[in-house]
Design an enzyme around this catalytic site. Structure first.
Site, PDB file in Angstrom:
ATOM      1  CD  GLU A 117     -47.036 -45.021  -5.999  1.00 38.50           C
ATOM      2  OE1 GLU A 117     -46.835 -44.092  -6.629  1.00 38.50           O
ATOM      3  OE2 GLU A 117     -47.948 -44.948  -5.326  1.00 38.50           O
ATOM      4  CD  GLU A 137     -50.487 -43.559  -2.009  1.00 36.25           C
ATOM      5  OE1 GLU A 137     -49.720 -43.350  -2.578  1.00 36.25           O
ATOM      6  OE2 GLU A 137     -50.694 -44.430  -1.147  1.00 36.25           O
TER       7      GLU A 137
END
Length: 260
Positions: A117, A137
């Protein structure tokens, strides 16, 4: 200019190429709250420095760009503290997305989760051909959030769904094919490639580059028609800087010399 800050080493050369290197974040450059805070502070200071023409973001060492957020810290969170943690990481990534000049991510190895990210918030991503990318994740019980939202417009819905839902890794070749990175080069050529790109930015008119970056961010929230209209005023404003006159006249002079 060299500046040593908590969790960040900053160097700015005579051409205006700034390099921010993450420090004291472990061998995989893990994003814990202290590291995030240190990087945010460094970016804030750099963003106000008019001498900076381009920023290179990198981790310490070549094992990783950033291998993710700190799982040991996250494992102890509750709903409230989890929101504070992720909001802090969001603000770090936004500091990069809205940094006033182009930002290049130098990616030598692992680039995972919050680290990916962070890289997605950069304008350009250059990786070594040994690099590995993933959003794992879901494998530790959480969704990919914040700047994972940039993925569909960057690599398309199908590729984003695969990465975000499976949590599986992709290699540098696939990352380049999908458009996740701008270039994948041999490890031995990574620094040279990043530096040449940074030099090309440093040679351009700094005000034009800042205008273009600002426009790219604004266009993300506008319709195409509104973006077109919005850019007319920016084009006119460019001529107040003196850069169009300088660079265009230099171009015309070189053409005349070539004909001579």
């Amino acid at each position: 200019m060299n500046l040593s800050l908590p969790h960040a080493d900053v160097r700015i050369d005579a051409a205006g190429i700034a390099t921010l290197t993450m420090q004291d974040a472990g061998v995989l450059n893990i994003l814990s709250t202290p590291v995030i805070n240190g990087l945010r502070h460094a970016l804030s200071q750099l963003s106000h420095n008019k001498a900076v023409r381009v920023l290179v973001l990198r981790g310490a060492g070549d094992r990783a760009f950033v291998a993710g957020a700190d799982i040991a810290e996250m494992a102890a969170l509750d709903a409230s503290s989890a929101q504070r943690f992720i909001a802090n990481l969001r603000d770090l990534c936004n500091a990069v997305r809205h940094f006033p000049v182009p930002v290049i991510a130098r990616i030598p190895g692992w680039c995972l989760g919050g680290g990916l990210e962070f890289a997605l918030a950069c304008d350009l991503r250059i990786c070594a051909d040994e690099a590995q990318f993933g959003m794992p994740e879901v494998k530790v019980g959480i969704p990919s959030v914040i700047h994972a939202a940039l993925m569909p417009r960057l690599i398309g819905a199908a590729h984003s769904a695969w990465m975000l839902l499976t949590g599986e890794l992709i290699d540098a070749r696939r990352a380049q094919d999908w458009g996740l990175v701008n270039a994948a080069v041999p490890q031995a050529q990574l620094d040279e490639t990043v530096y040449k790109l940074a030099q090309s930015f440093a040679a351009l008119g700094p005000e034009a580059l800042r205008q273009q970056k600002k426009l790219l961010r604004r266009w993300e929230t506008m319709s195409v028609d509104d973006a077109i209209e919005d850019s007319v005023g920016e084009f006119g404003a460019a001529f107040n800087t003196g850069e169009p006159q300088k660079f265009m006249n230099e171009f015309l002079a070189s053409k005349r010399r070539g004909k001579g």
